[in-house]
Motif scaffolding. Structure first.
Motif, PDB file in Angstrom:
ATOM      1  N   VAL A  51     -25.186  14.367  56.563  1.00 56.61           N
ATOM      2  CA  VAL A  51     -24.435  14.252  57.811  1.00 56.61           C
ATOM      3  C   VAL A  51     -22.938  14.518  57.612  1.00 56.61           C
ATOM      4  CG1 VAL A  51     -26.029  12.726  58.995  1.00 56.61           C
ATOM      5  CG2 VAL A  51     -24.327  11.768  57.459  1.00 56.61           C
ATOM      6  N   PHE A  52     -22.468  14.370  56.390  1.00 57.99           N
ATOM      7  CA  PHE A  52     -21.046  14.575  56.146  1.00 57.99           C
ATOM      8  C   PHE A  52     -20.727  15.965  55.585  1.00 57.99           C
ATOM      9  CE2 PHE A  52     -21.110   9.955  56.296  1.00 57.99           C
ATOM     10  CZ  PHE A  52     -19.976   9.691  57.051  1.00 57.99           C
ATOM     11  N   ASN A  53     -21.739  16.771  55.374  1.00 58.70           N
ATOM     12  CA  ASN A  53     -21.478  18.069  54.726  1.00 58.70           C
ATOM     13  C   ASN A  53     -20.466  18.911  55.484  1.00 58.70           C
ATOM     14  OD1 ASN A  53     -23.207  17.437  52.711  1.00 58.70           O
ATOM     15  ND2 ASN A  53     -24.511  19.242  52.927  1.00 58.70           N
ATOM     16  N   ARG A  54     -20.570  18.896  56.817  1.00 57.95           N
ATOM     17  CA  ARG A  54     -19.668  19.773  57.561  1.00 57.95           C
ATOM     18  C   ARG A  54     -18.242  19.228  57.576  1.00 57.95           C
ATOM     19  NH1 ARG A  54     -19.058  17.970  62.923  1.00 57.95           N
ATOM     20  NH2 ARG A  54     -20.411  16.213  63.387  1.00 57.95           N
ATOM     21  N   MET A  55     -18.073  17.955  57.228  1.00 56.06           N
ATOM     22  CA  MET A  55     -16.719  17.388  57.161  1.00 56.06           C
ATOM     23  C   MET A  55     -16.101  17.569  55.787  1.00 56.06           C
ATOM     24  SD  MET A  55     -17.291  13.841  59.230  1.00 56.06           S
ATOM     25  CE  MET A  55     -15.567  13.478  59.453  1.00 56.06           C
ATOM     26  N   ASN A  56     -16.924  17.913  54.812  1.00 58.14           N
ATOM     27  CA  ASN A  56     -16.421  18.019  53.446  1.00 58.14           C
ATOM     28  C   ASN A  56     -16.642  19.430  52.936  1.00 58.14           C
ATOM     29  OD1 ASN A  56     -15.262  17.064  51.083  1.00 58.14           O
ATOM     30  ND2 ASN A  56     -17.210  16.444  50.189  1.00 58.14           N
ATOM     31  N   GLY A  57     -15.611  20.024  52.417  1.00 55.96           N
ATOM     32  CA  GLY A  57     -15.764  21.333  51.811  1.00 55.96           C
ATOM     33  C   GLY A  57     -16.181  21.156  50.370  1.00 55.96           C
ATOM     34  N   GLU A  58     -15.623  21.958  49.512  1.00 53.38           N
ATOM     35  CA  GLU A  58     -15.881  21.791  48.084  1.00 53.38           C
ATOM     36  C   GLU A  58     -14.755  20.930  47.525  1.00 53.38           C
ATOM     37  OE1 GLU A  58     -16.115  25.685  46.528  1.00 53.38           O
ATOM     38  OE2 GLU A  58     -17.997  26.141  47.546  1.00 53.38           O
ATOM     39  N   GLY A  59     -15.109  19.807  46.984  1.00 54.99           N
ATOM     40  CA  GLY A  59     -14.081  18.903  46.465  1.00 54.99           C
ATOM     41  C   GLY A  59     -14.190  17.569  47.161  1.00 54.99           C
ATOM     42  N   ILE A  60     -13.048  17.044  47.594  1.00 53.85           N
ATOM     43  CA  ILE A  60     -13.081  15.744  48.259  1.00 53.85           C
ATOM     44  C   ILE A  60     -12.345  15.819  49.593  1.00 53.85           C
ATOM     45  CG2 ILE A  60     -13.120  14.566  46.028  1.00 53.85           C
ATOM     46  CD1 ILE A  60     -10.294  13.527  46.695  1.00 53.85           C
ATOM     47  N   THR A  61     -12.697  14.906  50.472  1.00 52.29           N
ATOM     48  CA  THR A  61     -11.981  14.717  51.729  1.00 52.29           C
ATOM     49  C   THR A  61     -11.769  13.221  51.895  1.00 52.29           C
ATOM     50  OG1 THR A  61     -13.028  16.660  52.713  1.00 52.29           O
ATOM     51  CG2 THR A  61     -12.090  15.046  54.233  1.00 52.29           C
ATOM     52  N   VAL A  62     -10.569  12.838  52.262  1.00 52.98           N
ATOM     53  CA  VAL A  62     -10.263  11.423  52.461  1.00 52.98           C
ATOM     54  C   VAL A  62     -10.116  11.162  53.952  1.00 52.98           C
ATOM     55  CG1 VAL A  62      -8.630   9.555  51.961  1.00 52.98           C
ATOM     56  CG2 VAL A  62      -9.070  11.316  50.240  1.00 52.98           C
ATOM     57  N   LEU A  63     -10.839  10.174  54.453  1.00 49.95           N
ATOM     58  CA  LEU A  63     -10.732   9.751  55.846  1.00 49.95           C
ATOM     59  C   LEU A  63     -10.233   8.310  55.851  1.00 49.95           C
ATOM     60  CD1 LEU A  63     -14.248  10.958  57.097  1.00 49.95           C
ATOM     61  CD2 LEU A  63     -12.098  12.203  57.292  1.00 49.95           C
ATOM     62  N   LEU A  64      -9.142   8.071  56.550  1.00 51.00           N
ATOM     63  CA  LEU A  64      -8.644   6.704  56.690  1.00 51.00           C
ATOM     64  C   LEU A  64      -9.144   6.149  58.010  1.00 51.00           C
ATOM     65  CD1 LEU A  64      -4.975   7.098  55.416  1.00 51.00           C
ATOM     66  CD2 LEU A  64      -7.055   6.592  54.125  1.00 51.00           C
ATOM     67  N   LEU A  65      -9.737   4.969  57.951  1.00 54.33           N
ATOM     68  CA  LEU A  65     -10.332   4.380  59.146  1.00 54.33           C
ATOM     69  C   LEU A  65      -9.725   3.022  59.438  1.00 54.33           C
ATOM     70  CD1 LEU A  65     -12.956   5.934  57.524  1.00 54.33           C
ATOM     71  CD2 LEU A  65     -13.808   5.533  59.822  1.00 54.33           C
ATOM     72  N   ASP A  66      -9.607   2.792  60.717  1.00 57.80           N
ATOM     73  CA  ASP A  66      -9.078   1.519  61.194  1.00 57.80           C
ATOM     74  C   ASP A  66     -10.138   0.900  62.104  1.00 57.80           C
ATOM     75  OD1 ASP A  66      -6.348  -0.071  61.715  1.00 57.80           O
ATOM     76  OD2 ASP A  66      -7.523   0.054  63.568  1.00 57.80           O
ATOM     77  N   PRO A  67     -10.332  -0.409  62.029  1.00 64.19           N
ATOM     78  CA  PRO A  67     -11.379  -1.022  62.852  1.00 64.19           C
ATOM     79  C   PRO A  67     -11.230  -0.712  64.333  1.00 64.19           C
ATOM     80  CG  PRO A  67     -10.518  -2.600  61.295  1.00 64.19           C
ATOM     81  CD  PRO A  67      -9.653  -1.379  61.178  1.00 64.19           C
ATOM     82  N   SER A  68     -10.019  -0.618  64.797  1.00 68.71           N
ATOM     83  CA  SER A  68      -9.839  -0.426  66.238  1.00 68.71           C
ATOM     84  C   SER A  68      -9.694   1.041  66.629  1.00 68.71           C
ATOM     85  CB  SER A  68      -8.607  -1.197  66.717  1.00 68.71           C
ATOM     86  OG  SER A  68      -7.481  -0.768  65.966  1.00 68.71           O
ATOM     87  N   ALA A  69      -9.191   1.857  65.723  1.00 66.34           N
ATOM     88  CA  ALA A  69      -8.853   3.231  66.111  1.00 66.34           C
ATOM     89  C   ALA A  69      -9.819   4.277  65.573  1.00 66.34           C
ATOM     90  CB  ALA A  69      -7.442   3.562  65.643  1.00 66.34           C
ATOM     91  N   GLY A  70     -10.749   3.885  64.737  1.00 69.25           N
ATOM     92  CA  GLY A  70     -11.653   4.879  64.139  1.00 69.25           C
ATOM     93  C   GLY A  70     -10.938   5.669  63.055  1.00 69.25           C
ATOM     94  N   ILE A  71     -11.244   6.957  62.981  1.00 67.92           N
ATOM     95  CA  ILE A  71     -10.590   7.798  61.971  1.00 67.92           C
ATOM     96  C   ILE A  71      -9.160   8.071  62.423  1.00 67.92           C
ATOM     97  CG2 ILE A  71     -10.594  10.027  60.798  1.00 67.92           C
ATOM     98  CD1 ILE A  71     -13.631  10.107  61.240  1.00 67.92           C
ATOM     99  N   ILE A  72      -8.211   7.672  61.607  1.00 72.21           N
ATOM    100  CA  ILE A  72      -6.829   7.899  62.024  1.00 72.21           C
ATOM    101  C   ILE A  72      -6.152   8.983  61.208  1.00 72.21           C
ATOM    102  CG2 ILE A  72      -6.535   5.583  62.939  1.00 72.21           C
ATOM    103  CD1 ILE A  72      -5.018   4.891  60.388  1.00 72.21           C
ATOM    104  N   LYS A  73      -6.763   9.383  60.116  1.00 73.96           N
ATOM    105  CA  LYS A  73      -6.164  10.463  59.344  1.00 73.96           C
ATOM    106  C   LYS A  73      -7.220  11.088  58.446  1.00 73.96           C
ATOM    107  CE  LYS A  73      -2.536  12.837  58.121  1.00 73.96           C
ATOM    108  NZ  LYS A  73      -1.731  13.613  59.084  1.00 73.96           N
ATOM    109  N   ARG A  74      -7.135  12.379  58.287  1.00 73.81           N
ATOM    110  CA  ARG A  74      -8.060  13.070  57.385  1.00 73.81           C
ATOM    111  C   ARG A  74      -7.254  13.972  56.479  1.00 73.81           C
ATOM    112  NH1 ARG A  74     -12.551  17.569  59.272  1.00 73.81           N
ATOM    113  NH2 ARG A  74     -12.951  18.390  57.192  1.00 73.81           N
TER     114      ARG A  74
END
Lengths: 167, 324
Positions: A112-135
């Motif tokens: 399910v995360f393949n399309r969000m991640n290329g080759e390497g790593i992707t960092v997603l910062l999440l907040d309980p109230s705001a969801g994903i706030i930075k990628r």
């Protein structure tokens, strides 16, 4: 955003990663955390895995354990494959142990995360109230790693507005 | 092995048999598995990149993901691990090679300009400094080292070194007709002197004397050129040809085909010491490497490198004879 939150909640519940800040449900109780999507094939490539190692050197081990969730992605296969998932888990065990990395990680067997991640790593910062706030995907811009550390350490404090890295 | 793989192996075997009259392989083999080390969800091998076996049958691996060299006994039981992540003595960033010669275990790193030396108990002994990054490495019976060393992105050079790393000869592989050619080589040393090279991005294996003189050259995959692709303005090869080379006790050379082969990582072509193709077989699943021990048992990877499988090769002609 709602669908992503629901999606993440379902994934985290299904992944059965115990003790994570987001256990289940559409809200993410327990404070901020980071999802790190890791293409497992990049672990054998020094330049590809270097950003992950940079991040892990910057984040204290206890914070890695408590506030970062690793999600191991892989490119081949469309359907869940227990054997392939076992191979991915084994590779992560060897890599993380050798590098002193304390991030707990689960295999994204449903891709399910393949399309969000290329080759390497992707960092997603999440907040309980705001969801994903930075990628972020490497190369990290100047100050990004420091901003991730501040985000994870700040927990509940409202730092985003004051931090240029989050604008 | 699933039905599709069985069918593909059959097709390959049939093609090889049909081609025998035209100088193609005349013999194919059945693989009989006799040892497995590691596996999914086992904490033994994480991504083994090279294997070597000592005179007593102990098995040594370089493991890229946990930055180590590991030793297993002849029955496949784990004995010891050496090395850790780092760039100091006895340490590795990504261990990619191991070679055992006598009482000495050599191991090297990806992009590394050093070779770490251990004894057979995996006690660190010393570091050998190389004249460039090590791409391939083998040991002659007298202890001298044959090392493919790269100083730039182009073709490597072969350095013949004394056991202490002192240079005795350099053989350039540079192509005067194509000085910008990019490639990397696998290497097996010949006990009688000389060596065989296999090119990763060219359909070419070649045998040379110790002075570097060419004895023969062959195109194991079929001779079709590899089309380059443009990556950030640089024309680089897009397909692999020779993934790995191995030598058995009779001096036969085994060539593992890359994605240019019909079955990438599975097709293995066998050449006699004088360069005649004498057989072929197809591995049950893709491997990155082939290796033979002193008892002519074949070591290959499986499960993406978390498993090692060892096979005995039984010629199908012998199998048919035993049935009669």
């Amino acid at each position: 955003m709602q669908s992503i939150k629901a999606f993440l909640a379902a994934f985290l519940a299904a992944a059965a990663v115990s003790g994570l800040p987001a256990a289940a449900g559409e809200s993410f109780p327990g404070g901020r955390f980071a999802l790190v999507l890791i293409d497992v094939d990049s672990l054998s490539c020094s330049p590809c895995s270097a950003p992950l190692e940079t991040l892990c050197r910057a984040v204290p081990p206890s914070v890695q354990e408590e506030r970062i969730i690793g999600i191991l992605t892989y490119q081949d296969g469309r359907t869940p494959d227990p054997k392939r998932a076992g191979i991915v888990r084994t590779k992560w065990t060897g890599y993380s142990r050798a590098g002193g990395i304390r991030i707990r990680a689960s295999v994204d067997e449903a891709h399910v995360f393949n399309r969000m991640n290329g080759e390497g790593i992707t960092v997603l910062l999440l907040d309980p109230s705001a969801g994903i706030i930075k990628r972020w995907a490497p190369p990290f811009p100047p100050g990004a790693v420091e901003a991730i550390v501040r985000f994870l350490l700040a927990r509940e404090s409202p730092i985003m507005e004051a931090d240029p890295c989050f604008r | 092995m699933n039905t599709k793989h069985v069918f593909l192996c059959f097709v390959l075997a049939a093609a090889l048999t049909a081609g025998a009259a035209a100088g193609r392989p005349s013999e194919d083999f059945k693989l009989v598995e006799d040892l497995t080390i590691g596996g999914p969800d086992k904490d033994e091998l994480f991504l083994w990149t090279a294997v070597s076996v000592d005179a007593d049958g102990n098995i040594y691996f370089a493991d890229a993901l946990d930055c180590s060299v590991k030793k297993f006994d002849p029955a496949g039981r784990f004995l010891k691990k050496a090395g850790r992540k780092g760039r100091g003595p006895g340490e590795f960033e990504k261990a990619v090679g191991v070679a055992v010669a006598g009482e000495t275990v050599y191991a090297w790193d990806v992009y590394g300009r050093t070779v770490q030396v251990f004894d057979r108990e995996l006690v660190f002994q010393r570091t050998l400094t190389m004249p460039g990054t090590v791409g391939a490495f083998d040991v002659f019976p007298d202890g001298r080292l044959a090392v493919a060393v790269r100083a730039s992105i182009g073709l490597p050079a072969i350095f013949i070194l004394s056991p202490d790393g002192t240079k005795s000869r350099v053989i350039s592989l540079a192509d005067p007709k194509d000085p910008s050619r990019i490639d990397t080589v696998g290497l097996v040393a010949d006990p009688a002197g000389g060596f065989t090279l296999g090119y990763l991005f060219s359909d070419r294996i070649e045998r040379r004397t110790e002075n570097g003189d060419l004895i023969w050259t062959k195109t194991p995959i079929g001779g079709r050129p590899v089309e380059p692709e443009n990556v950030q303005g640089l024309r680089v090869p897009s397909q692999t040809c020779v993934l790995s080379l191995a030598r058995d006790v009779r001096g036969r050379i085994y060539v593992l085909g890359g994605n240019k082969a019909v079955h990438p990582g599975r097709d293995v072509f066998i050449f006699s010491p004088d360069g005649i193709i004498v057989g072929a077989f197809c591995l049950p699943e893709p491997s990155h490497s082939v290796y033979f021990d002193r008892q002519d048992r074949l070591y290959v990877s499986a499960d993406g490198g978390v498993t090692m499988k060892r096979y005995r090769l039984v010629p199908r002609s012998a199998e048919r004879a035993s049935v009669r």
